[in-house]
Design a protein around this motif. Structure first.
Motif, PDB file in Angstrom:
ATOM      1  N   ALA A 140      -1.859  -4.004  -6.507  1.00 55.84           N
ATOM      2  CA  ALA A 140      -1.678  -4.786  -7.722  1.00 55.84           C
ATOM      3  C   ALA A 140      -0.218  -5.164  -7.920  1.00 55.84           C
ATOM      4  O   ALA A 140       0.094  -5.993  -8.779  1.00 55.84           O
ATOM      5  N   GLY A 141       0.684  -4.566  -7.155  1.00 58.70           N
ATOM      6  CA  GLY A 141       2.098  -4.870  -7.306  1.00 58.70           C
ATOM      7  C   GLY A 141       2.960  -3.820  -6.603  1.00 58.70           C
ATOM      8  O   GLY A 141       2.452  -2.914  -5.933  1.00 58.70           O
ATOM      9  N   VAL A 142       4.277  -3.940  -6.805  1.00 55.66           N
ATOM     10  CA  VAL A 142       5.226  -3.044  -6.143  1.00 55.66           C
ATOM     11  C   VAL A 142       6.331  -2.702  -7.143  1.00 55.66           C
ATOM     12  O   VAL A 142       6.825  -3.593  -7.859  1.00 55.66           O
ATOM     13  N   VAL A 180      20.122   2.987  -1.197  1.00 54.30           N
ATOM     14  CA  VAL A 180      18.767   3.471  -0.917  1.00 54.30           C
ATOM     15  C   VAL A 180      17.789   2.525  -1.631  1.00 54.30           C
ATOM     16  O   VAL A 180      17.898   2.294  -2.839  1.00 54.30           O
ATOM     17  N   PHE A 181      16.839   1.985  -0.856  1.00 58.28           N
ATOM     18  CA  PHE A 181      15.817   1.095  -1.404  1.00 58.28           C
ATOM     19  C   PHE A 181      14.465   1.778  -1.266  1.00 58.28           C
ATOM     20  O   PHE A 181      14.135   2.329  -0.203  1.00 58.28           O
ATOM     21  N   SER A 182      13.676   1.715  -2.345  1.00 59.55           N
ATOM     22  CA  SER A 182      12.361   2.357  -2.349  1.00 59.55           C
ATOM     23  C   SER A 182      11.328   1.352  -2.854  1.00 59.55           C
ATOM     24  O   SER A 182      11.504   0.749  -3.922  1.00 59.55           O
ATOM     25  N   ALA A 183      10.255   1.166  -2.078  1.00 61.56           N
ATOM     26  CA  ALA A 183       9.185   0.229  -2.451  1.00 61.56           C
ATOM     27  C   ALA A 183       7.893   1.020  -2.607  1.00 61.56           C
ATOM     28  O   ALA A 183       7.299   1.463  -1.621  1.00 61.56           O
ATOM     29  N   MET A 184       7.444   1.191  -3.871  1.00 63.22           N
ATOM     30  CA  MET A 184       6.255   1.979  -4.183  1.00 63.22           C
ATOM     31  C   MET A 184       5.102   1.050  -4.541  1.00 63.22           C
ATOM     32  O   MET A 184       5.184   0.296  -5.515  1.00 63.22           O
ATOM     33  N   PRO A 185       4.020   1.046  -3.758  1.00 63.18           N
ATOM     34  CA  PRO A 185       2.884   0.171  -4.078  1.00 63.18           C
ATOM     35  C   PRO A 185       2.124   0.672  -5.306  1.00 63.18           C
ATOM     36  O   PRO A 185       2.039   1.879  -5.546  1.00 63.18           O
ATOM     37  N   VAL A 186       1.582  -0.296  -6.083  1.00 61.06           N
ATOM     38  CA  VAL A 186       0.727   0.027  -7.237  1.00 61.06           C
ATOM     39  C   VAL A 186      -0.701  -0.271  -6.812  1.00 61.06           C
ATOM     40  O   VAL A 186      -1.046  -1.428  -6.517  1.00 61.06           O
ATOM     41  N   ILE A 187      -1.553   0.769  -6.736  1.00 64.46           N
ATOM     42  CA  ILE A 187      -2.911   0.637  -6.219  1.00 64.46           C
ATOM     43  C   ILE A 187      -3.891   0.663  -7.385  1.00 64.46           C
ATOM     44  O   ILE A 187      -3.888   1.592  -8.208  1.00 64.46           O
ATOM     45  N   ASP A 189       5.741  -3.880   3.608  1.00 66.61           N
ATOM     46  CA  ASP A 189       4.899  -2.701   3.852  1.00 66.61           C
ATOM     47  C   ASP A 189       4.218  -2.252   2.562  1.00 66.61           C
ATOM     48  O   ASP A 189       3.039  -1.858   2.563  1.00 66.61           O
ATOM     49  N   ALA A 190       4.950  -2.280   1.436  1.00 61.02           N
ATOM     50  CA  ALA A 190       4.371  -1.859   0.164  1.00 61.02           C
ATOM     51  C   ALA A 190       3.253  -2.802  -0.269  1.00 61.02           C
ATOM     52  O   ALA A 190       2.252  -2.366  -0.874  1.00 61.02           O
TER      53      ALA A 190
END
Length: 528
Positions: free
Chosen positions: A218-220, A205-212, A172-173
Motif C-alpha cells: 500500500a506504500g513505503v 542511512v536510508f531505510s525503506a519499510m513497505p506498508v502491507i 525493493d520495498a
C-alpha cells in the motif's frame, strides 16, 4: 669466568618507562578503532529507523484499510516467501548494514517526475500523516518521506508529488521487501581533520519499510538519518573524558612511583653495595634502607649474607695463612740450622760437633719433623671439618663408646638422651669429642663427664672435666687456630679450632661455659 658480551642492553628504568608510556598512549591508540565503533553506531541508527518506520507503517496501514472502499488502488502483491509466518509471535528485522563490508553506495539519486499523480485518497492519507512525521522529526532528527503504492511522495518536507520508485531500496520495498542502504553524503561544511578517523561522518542511512495491506503493497515509509558521530559524543562528554585522561596520567605516575620504590631504587642501592663491597668497604654489609618487595628482600639478604661470609672467609684465610707461616717458620728454621751444623761436622770443618751434640741436633730435627707432621695432620682434619655435610646422621652412644676406646686411661661418664640422632657423621662427632678429651687429658683431667639434653630441634651436650681451669685471659682465644699454651710440649693449637670448625659447618655451635673450677664446654648438635 668470561665476562658477558659488551652489547647494548636496556636499563630497568628504560624498560619501566617504555611500559608506562605504552600504557599511557593506549587510549590514544584507541582512536584508530573508531572505524569499528562507527559500524556499531550505523547499526544502532538503522535499528532506530526500523522502529520509527514500523510505527508509521502501522498507522499508514490503518488509514489505508479504512479507505479501501473508496476505490484505493494497492500496489504489487507480496511474494509468499517475503510474507512472515502468521503463526509467529514476533518477526524482528535485524540491523545488518556493515560499513566495513563495502556496503556504501553512491549518493541517493534525485527524485523524478511521477508518471501519474498520486490518487486523492493517498494524498489525503499523506496530509493526515504529515503532522505526525514532523513532530517525530523534531525529536529523532530523521528525514521522513511517505510514498504511495507507486513510489510517489505523498508526505514529507521535500519532493512531495515526485517519484522515488527508481531508487534501489524503494524499488525493493514496493515489491514487499524491507531494504536499507548506506549512501555517501557531503557535509554542510568541511569537518575538522580529526574527523578523518571516522567514516561515519560521510554517510547516510536510508531505510525503506513497505506498508502491507491484504498481502499487497500500500506504500513505503522511506526514512533517512546521519549516524551518530563518535567525536560528537566525545565533545558532549568532554568533562568525563578529561577526568578519565587525568586518571590515566595519575595512574601511570602512581605505577611509576611504585615501580621506582619497589624495584628501581632497591636495585640501584644493591648495585652500589656490590661496588662498595668490591672495593673492600665493610660498611656496605649493612641492610638496605628499602627492600621494596619480599622477593627483593630475600635476594638482598642472601647476597649481602653471601658477601659477608666470603669476606669473613677471606679474612680467615689471610689470618690463617699468616699464623701458618709463623708456625712453620720456627721448626723449619730449627731444622735448617741443625742440618747445616751437621753438614759442617760431616765435612770436617773447624769446630766440628761432638757425637753428643750431633745426637742432640738430630733429636731436634726429629722433634721438629714430628711437630710438622702433627701440624699437617691437623690441617687435613681442619680441611675435612670445614667441608659441607651431606645427609650425615648418627647416634651419640656409639660415638662415646669409640671415645672410651681411644682414651682408655680416662674415666668417661655419659648420661641423658644418647640414643637420639644428630645431624653429623660418627667420624666428625668423634673428631670433636676427641679433641676436647685430648685437651682435657693434657690439662691433667682424670674424669670426663658428658650429659645430653633433648631440646627438640637441637641436642645440648655438656662436656666437663676435672682438669686445670682455663685462665680468664685465654678464654676468648681458645678457639683461635694455632693458639696453644703447650707449644714446648708439642701442642699445635689446632684441636679446639678444628672442633669449632666441625660444629659450625654442620649448623651447630660450641662454647666455653663460664666456670672457675676445671673446664666445661657446651655443644649444640642439630637433630638428624
Amino acid at each position: 669466568m668470561s665476562a658477558a658480551p659488551d652489547k647494548w642492553r636496556p636499563s630497568l628504568t628504560l624498560v619501566i618507562f617504555t611500559v608506562l608510556a605504552t600504557v599511557g598512549v593506549l587510549p590514544l591508540v584507541g582512536l584508530f578503532f573508531f572505524r569499528l565503533y562507527d559500524n556499531q553506531l550505523i547499526r544502532q541508527t538503522q535499528a532506530e529507523l526500523i522502529a520509527q518506520s514500523r510505527v508509521l507503517a502501522t498507522i499508514y496501514a490503518q488509514e489505508v484499510t479504512a479507505r479501501l472502499d473508496s476505490g484505493l488502488t494497492l500496489g504489487a502483491e507480496v511474494p509468499p516467501n517475503v510474507l512472515p509466518d502468521p503463526g509467529d509471535q514476533v518477526t524482528p528485522i535485524r540491523p545488518a548494514l556493515d560499513l566495513t563490508a563495502n556496503d556504501l553506495l553512491r549518493r541517493r539519486p534525485e527524485a523524478q517526475a511521477a508518471p501519474q499523480p498520486a490518487q486523492p485518497v493517498y494524498v489525503e492519507i499523506g496530509a493526515r500523516l504529515t503532522p505526525i512525521i514532523r513532530e517525530t522529526q523534531k525529536v529523532t532528527l530523521a528525514g521522513f518521506r511517505i510514498l504511495d503504492s507507486q513510489g510517489v511522495v505523498i508526505a514529507g518536507r521535500q519532493e512531495v508529488g515526485q517519484s522515488l520508485a527508481h531508487i534501489e531500496e524503494v524499488a525493493d520495498a514496493l515489491h514487499g521487501q524491507y531494504r536499507a542502504t548506506l549512501r555517501n553524503r557531503v557535509p554542510d561544511k568541511p569537518p575538522p581533520s580529526i574527523y578523518s578517523f571516522s567514516r561515519g561522518l560521510g554517510v547516510h542511512v536510508f531505510s525503506a519499510m513497505p506498508v502491507i495491506v491484504n498481502n499487497r503493497v500500500a506504500g513505503v515509509i522511506y526514512t533517512t538519518r546521519t549516524p551518530s558521530n563518535i567525536f560528537d559524543h566525545l565533545y558532549q562528554e568532554r568533562a568525563k573524558f578529561v577526568l578519565a585522561g587525568l586518571a590515566v596520567v595519575l595512574g601511570t605516575i602512581a605505577i611509576g612511583l611504585v615501580f621506582s620504590r619497589t624495584i628501581t631504587l632497591p636495585m640501584r642501592e644493591l648495585i652500589d653495595r656490590a661496588t662498595r663491597i668490591g672495593r673492600g668497604d665493610r660498611e656496605a654489609f649493612k641492610p638496605l634502607r628499602h627492600y621494596g618487595t619480599r622477593e627483593f628482600a630475600q635476594l638482598s639478604h642472601s647476597f649481602l649474607g653471601m658477601a659477608e661470609q666470603l669476606a669473613r672467609r677471606s679474612d680467615y684465610i689471610a689470618t690463617f695463612s699468616a699464623h701458618l707461616t709463623h708456625e712453620l717458620k720456627s721448626p723449619l728454621t730449627s731444622i735448617k740450622g741443625a742440618a747445616e751444623l751437621l753438614q759442617d761436622s760431616v765435612q770436617g770443618k773447624a769446630g766440628s760437633l761432638t757425637p753428643v751434640e750431633q745426637e742432640m741436633f738430630i733429636a731436634n730435627i726429629l722433634s721438629d719433623t714430628k711437630r710438622l707432621e702433627a701440624m699437617a695432620q691437623r690441617l687435613r682434619e681442619l680441611a675435612r671439618a670445614e667441608g659441607l655435610p651431606q645427609n650425615e646422621r648418627t647416634e651419640l652412644a656409639p660415638v662415646i663408646a669409640d671415645l672410651r676406646s681411644r682414651f682408655p686411661a680416662s674415666s668417661i661418664e655419659a648420661s641423658g638422651s644418647l640414643d637420639l640422632m644428630i645431624g653429623m657423621s660418627a667420624e666428625k662427632a668423634l673428631i670433636v669429642l676427641s679433641h676436647l678429651a685430648d685437651n682435657a687429658m693434657r690439662h691433667k683431667a682424670g674424669t670426663i663427664k658428658l650429659e645430653a639434653i633433648d631440646e627438640r630441634t637441637t641436642l645440648l651436650l655438656t662436656m666437663s672435666n676435672d682438669g686445670e681451669p682455663i685462665s680468664a685471659p685465654n678464654r676468648d682465644r681458645i678457639f683461635d687456630a694455632f693458639f696453644t699454651t703447650r707449644r714446648d710440649q708439642g701442642g699445635t693449637g689446632m684441636g679446639l679450632a678444628i672442633a669449632h670448625a666441625v660444629m659450625a659447618s654442620h649448623g651447630g655451635s660450641i662454647r666455653l661455659k663460664p666456670t672457675e673450677q676445671s673446664a666445661a664446654f657446651e655443644l649444640q648438635f642439630p637433630m638428624g
